[in-house]
Design a protein around this motif. Structure first.
Motif, PDB file in Angstrom:
ATOM      1  N   ASN A  98     -20.720 125.722  12.027  1.00 34.16           N
ATOM      2  CA  ASN A  98     -21.134 124.104  11.322  1.00 34.16           C
ATOM      3  C   ASN A  98     -19.231 124.198  10.785  1.00 34.16           C
ATOM      4  N   VAL A  99     -19.201 122.751  11.643  1.00 32.56           N
ATOM      5  CA  VAL A  99     -17.429 122.741  11.219  1.00 32.56           C
ATOM      6  C   VAL A  99     -17.792 121.132  11.514  1.00 32.56           C
ATOM      7  N   PRO A 100     -17.775 120.928  10.368  1.00 30.55           N
ATOM      8  CA  PRO A 100     -17.671 118.863   9.710  1.00 30.55           C
ATOM      9  C   PRO A 100     -16.589 118.438   9.731  1.00 30.55           C
ATOM     10  N   VAL A 101     -15.966 118.543  10.489  1.00 29.05           N
ATOM     11  CA  VAL A 101     -14.747 117.653  10.506  1.00 29.05           C
ATOM     12  C   VAL A 101     -14.818 116.033  11.051  1.00 29.05           C
ATOM     13  N   ARG A 102     -13.471 115.293  10.664  1.00 32.69           N
ATOM     14  CA  ARG A 102     -14.608 113.862  10.577  1.00 32.69           C
ATOM     15  C   ARG A 102     -12.316 113.043  10.714  1.00 32.69           C
ATOM     16  N   PRO A 103     -12.229 112.697  11.739  1.00 26.05           N
ATOM     17  CA  PRO A 103     -11.356 111.662  11.504  1.00 26.05           C
ATOM     18  C   PRO A 103     -10.850 111.276  10.329  1.00 26.05           C
ATOM     19  N   VAL A 104      -9.445 111.302   9.809  1.00 25.57           N
ATOM     20  CA  VAL A 104      -8.918 110.455   8.957  1.00 25.57           C
ATOM     21  C   VAL A 104      -7.714 109.661   9.731  1.00 25.57           C
ATOM     22  N   ARG A 105      -7.328 108.246   9.643  1.00 20.26           N
ATOM     23  CA  ARG A 105      -6.893 107.611  10.577  1.00 20.26           C
ATOM     24  C   ARG A 105      -5.039 107.178   8.918  1.00 20.26           C
ATOM     25  N   GLY A 106      -3.425 107.907   9.614  1.00 22.35           N
ATOM     26  CA  GLY A 106      -3.011 107.494   8.800  1.00 22.35           C
ATOM     27  C   GLY A 106      -2.208 106.873  10.176  1.00 22.35           C
ATOM     28  N   GLN A 107      -0.771 106.167   9.467  1.00 16.17           N
ATOM     29  CA  GLN A 107       0.241 105.255  10.863  1.00 16.17           C
ATOM     30  C   GLN A 107       1.803 106.145  10.079  1.00 16.17           C
ATOM     31  N   ILE A 108       2.489 105.312  11.029  1.00 14.04           N
ATOM     32  CA  ILE A 108       4.232 105.277  10.657  1.00 14.04           C
ATOM     33  C   ILE A 108       4.680 105.349  11.786  1.00 14.04           C
ATOM     34  N   ILE A 109       5.688 104.559  10.816  1.00 10.41           N
ATOM     35  CA  ILE A 109       6.846 103.734  11.193  1.00 10.41           C
ATOM     36  C   ILE A 109       8.335 104.526  11.497  1.00 10.41           C
ATOM     37  N   VAL A 110       8.470 104.306  12.390  1.00 11.08           N
ATOM     38  CA  VAL A 110      10.277 104.959  12.817  1.00 11.08           C
ATOM     39  C   VAL A 110      11.165 103.498  13.322  1.00 11.08           C
ATOM     40  N   THR A 111      12.142 104.558  12.477  1.00  8.99           N
ATOM     41  CA  THR A 111      13.559 103.426  12.639  1.00  8.99           C
ATOM     42  C   THR A 111      14.196 103.657  13.658  1.00  8.99           C
ATOM     43  N   GLU A 112      15.639 103.156  13.754  1.00  9.68           N
ATOM     44  CA  GLU A 112      16.516 103.058  15.138  1.00  9.68           C
ATOM     45  C   GLU A 112      17.273 104.835  13.703  1.00  9.68           C
ATOM     46  N   ARG A 113      17.993 104.967  15.028  1.00  8.53           N
ATOM     47  CA  ARG A 113      18.830 106.131  14.059  1.00  8.53           C
ATOM     48  C   ARG A 113      19.776 105.484  13.125  1.00  8.53           C
ATOM     49  N   VAL A 114      19.806 106.661  11.938  1.00  8.03           N
ATOM     50  CA  VAL A 114      21.549 105.810  11.007  1.00  8.03           C
ATOM     51  C   VAL A 114      22.023 107.273  10.935  1.00  8.03           C
ATOM     52  N   SER A 115      23.286 107.634  10.021  1.00  9.97           N
ATOM     53  CA  SER A 115      23.779 108.754   9.529  1.00  9.97           C
ATOM     54  C   SER A 115      23.019 109.425   8.694  1.00  9.97           C
ATOM     55  N   PRO A 116      23.557 110.543   8.089  1.00  6.19           N
ATOM     56  CA  PRO A 116      22.856 110.995   7.519  1.00  6.19           C
ATOM     57  C   PRO A 116      22.817 110.464   5.937  1.00  6.19           C
ATOM     58  N   VAL A 117      21.353 110.078   5.276  1.00  7.14           N
ATOM     59  CA  VAL A 117      21.173 109.573   4.302  1.00  7.14           C
ATOM     60  C   VAL A 117      20.387 110.594   2.809  1.00  7.14           C
ATOM     61  N   LEU A 118      19.481 110.718   3.760  1.00  4.70           N
ATOM     62  CA  LEU A 118      18.943 111.832   3.129  1.00  4.70           C
ATOM     63  C   LEU A 118      18.957 113.248   2.957  1.00  4.70           C
ATOM     64  N   SER A 119      18.940 113.716   2.239  1.00  6.27           N
ATOM     65  CA  SER A 119      19.337 115.097   2.275  1.00  6.27           C
ATOM     66  C   SER A 119      18.261 116.310   2.179  1.00  6.27           C
ATOM     67  N   MET A 120      16.753 115.580   1.662  1.00  4.95           N
ATOM     68  CA  MET A 120      15.408 116.261   1.616  1.00  4.95           C
ATOM     69  C   MET A 120      14.434 115.575   1.629  1.00  4.95           C
ATOM     70  N   PRO A 121      13.711 116.263   2.075  1.00  2.00           N
ATOM     71  CA  PRO A 121      12.092 115.235   2.613  1.00  2.00           C
ATOM     72  C   PRO A 121      11.379 114.472   1.493  1.00  2.00           C
ATOM     73  N   THR A 122      10.329 113.528   1.717  1.00  2.00           N
ATOM     74  CA  THR A 122      10.193 113.058  -0.021  1.00  2.00           C
ATOM     75  C   THR A 122       8.575 113.233   1.136  1.00  2.00           C
ATOM     76  N   LEU A 123       7.628 112.972   0.017  1.00  2.00           N
ATOM     77  CA  LEU A 123       6.328 112.611   0.685  1.00  2.00           C
ATOM     78  C   LEU A 123       5.881 111.771   1.890  1.00  2.00           C
ATOM     79  N   MET A 124       6.576 111.130   1.616  1.00  2.00           N
ATOM     80  CA  MET A 124       6.575 109.346   2.668  1.00  2.00           C
ATOM     81  C   MET A 124       7.718 108.604   3.239  1.00  2.00           C
TER      82      MET A 124
END
Ligand SMILES: Cc1cc2nc3c(=O)[nH]c(=O)nc-3n(C[C@H](O)[C@H](O)[C@H](O)COP(=O)(O)OP(=O)(O)OC[C@H]3O[C@@H](n4cnc5c(N)ncnc54)[C@H](O)[C@@H]3O)c2cc1C
Length: 371
Positions: free
Chosen positions: A224-250
Motif C-alpha cells: 500500500n503506497v499512498p503517494v500523491r503529487p504536491v507541486r513545487g515551482q522554481i525560478i532560475v536567474t542568470e549567472r552572477v558572481s559568487p554572492v551566497l556562501s551557503m544555501p537557504t531553504l528557499m
C-alpha cells in the motif's frame, strides 16, 4: 530471458541510487524506466541536501536524514572517482530565513524541539539575529529578522548527481532500459517477472523506485503506497558572481552561478505547470531576503511534482505477501540519495529492513493497525 539479481522500477534519483548501491556490491541489476512523458521530480527539484526542518516529532526521520547528509561527501566522491562527474556537493551549513518576529519565534520553537528530540545524537543549531546573519550572508536585506542555522545542511546539482548515478550503474555492469513502462508484474515470493520495453526480465528481488508510479505498482505486489503529487515551482536567474556562501531553504546559488528560488507547495493534482501568482510570491520574498535580486534577470521557471506520502515521511517496506519486493519512496530524494545507495541497497540484499526503518513502514497507513 535475461536473469538479474534485482529489477528496479524507476530511473529517477531514488531508483537509480538503490540500483547503483546494488551494482557496486556486485549484483546484476536492471532499471526499467518509463519514457519522457513521465513525471520526474528528479529532473525538476531544488537540489538541497537538507537536514533542518526534517523530523519534528519523528526523531527517526531526523536521524535517517542526518545519516544521509553525513554520508553525502563520500557518496559524491565515489561518483566522481568512478565517473569523472562532479555532483557539486557542498556542505557549508544552511539557514532558514525569517522575515518577521512571528516566523523567528516559530523557528525557535521548532529548532528547540528538534534539539530535545535528538537525544544522544545531538542536534547542533544556532538562531542568528540580523547582525550575526549578515556576517555569514552580507547580501541580506533590512527586512530579514534572523535565521536558524545548522552545520548539517548543504546542496548539490541534482542533474549531475542523476547523471553520475546512471553512468556508474552502467560501469558496474547494470542495465538501464528506457521507454519501459511497467504495466504488470508477475509475482511469487522471491520471484518476479516483468514484460516491459519489448523484453522479459526476471529476478528474485524487486525494488519499486518509481516515484508517483509506486502507488499503482505497489498494488501489484501487495504494498500500500499512498503517494500523491504536491507541486513545487522554481525560478532560475542568470549567472552572477559568487554572492551566497551557503544555501537557504528557499534560495541558493548554484556552482554555475545561477540563483535558484523555490520551496512552494501546492495541491495541484498532476498539473506541473507554473502559475504567475506563485512565481510573484516567490520573487517578492526572494527580493525582500536578498534585495540585489531585484536587478537580476529570471531566465527560466518550471513546476515539478513532489512524491508525497500522507504524513510526508519516506515509505520503506518489504511485501509480506511477496517477500523480495521492496518499495523505496520519499519526498527528499536528493538528500536521501546517499542513504539509499549505501544503506537501503544493503537491506535489499539482506532481505530485511532494520528496526530503525520501522517508522517508515506501510503499517502506518493500515486503518486496522492504527485502531
Ligand atoms: C519542486 C521540487 C523541489 C524539490 N526540492 C528538493 C530538494 O531541494 N532536496 C531534496 O532532497 N528533494 C527535493 N525534491 C524531491 C526530489 O526531487 C524527489 O524526492 C526525488 O526526485 C524523487 O525521485 P524518484 O526517483 O522517487 O521519482 P521521479 O524522479 O519522479 O522518478 C520516478 C521514475 O519512475 C519512472 N516510472 C514511474 N512509473 C513507472 C512505471 N510504471 N514503469 C516504469 N517506470 C516508471 C518514471 O519514468 C521516472 O523516471 C523536490 C521535488 C520537487 C518537485
Amino acid at each position: 530471458m535475461p536473469d538479474f539479481d534485482a529489477i528496479i522500477i524507476g530511473g529517477g534519483l531514488v531508483g537509480t541510487a538503490v540500483a547503483y548501491g546494488l551494482a557496486r556490491r556486485g549484483k546484476k541489476v536492471v532499471v526499467l524506466d518509463e519514457g519522457d512523458i513521465a513525471h520526474r521530480a528528479s529532473r525538476g527539484n531544488f537540489g538541497l541536501v537538507w537536514v533542518q526542518s526534517k523530523g519534528f516529532g519523528i526523531p527517526e526521520y531526523q536521524r535517517w536524514t542526518r545519516r544521509s547528509s553525513d554520508s553525502w561527501a563520500d557518496f559524491s566522491k565515489a561518483l566522481l572517482d568512478e565517473t569523472g562527474i562532479a555532483t557539486g556537493h557542498e556542505r557549508p551549513g544552511g539557514v532558514t530565513i525569517c522575515l518577521s518576529e512571528e516566523e523567528f519565534d516559530k523557528r525557535r520553537r521548532l529548532m528547540e524541539q528538534l534539539h530535545l528530540e535528538a537525544g544522544e545524537t545531538k542536534f547542533d543549531y544556532s538562531l542568528l539575529r540580523h547582525a550575526a546573519l549578515k556576517r555569514l550572508l552580507p547580501a541580506i536585506g533590512p527586512e530579514v529578522v534572523g535565521a536558524s542555522y545548522t552545520p548539517y545542511d548543504g546542496h548539490a546539482n541534482p542533474l549531475y548527481t542523476l547523471r553520475a548515478l546512471h553512468a556508474t550503474l552502467l560501469k558496474h555492469g547494470g542495465r538501464y532500459v528506457p521507454d519501459a513502462r511497467v504495466e504488470r508484474i508477475s509475482a511469487a515470493p522471491n520471484s518476479f517477472t516483468i514484460a516491459a520495453g519489448g523484453e522479459m526480465f526476471a529476478a528474485p528481488r524487486l525494488v519499486l523506485g518509481a516515484g508517483l508510479g509506486n502507488k499503482a505498482l505497489g498494488a501489484m505486489v501487495g504494498l500500500n503506497v499512498p503517494v500523491r503529487p504536491v507541486r513545487g515551482q522554481i525560478i532560475v536567474t542568470e549567472r552572477v558572481s559568487p554572492v551566497l556562501s551557503m544555501p537557504t531553504l528557499m534560495i541558493r546559488q548554484t556552482m554555475e552561478g545561477t540563483i535558484m528560488i523555490g520551496e512552494s507547495r501546492e495541491e495541484a493534482g498532476f498539473d506541473d505547470t507554473t502559475s504567475p501568482e506563485i512565481i510573484r510570491t516567490l520573487s517578492e520574498r526572494a527580493v525582500k531576503t536578498f534585495p540585489f535580486l531585484r536587478n537580476i534577470r529570471i531566465v527560466r521557471t518550471w513546476g515539478a511534482l513532489r512524491v508525497m506520502a500522507p504524513d510526508g515521511l519516506p515509505i520503506y517496506e518489504q511485501s509480506t505477501e511477496f517477500p523480495g519486493a521492496f518499495v523505496c519512496t520519499c519526498h527528499s530524494g536528493v538528500t536521501l540519495a546517499a542513504a539509499h545507495a549505501i544503506h537501503y541497497a544493503q537491506y535489499v540484499i539482506d532481505g530485511v529492513l532494520p528496526p530503525e526503518l520501522a517508522r517508515f513502514s506501510t503499517n502506518r497507513f493500515d486503518v486496522r493497525a492504527a485502531a
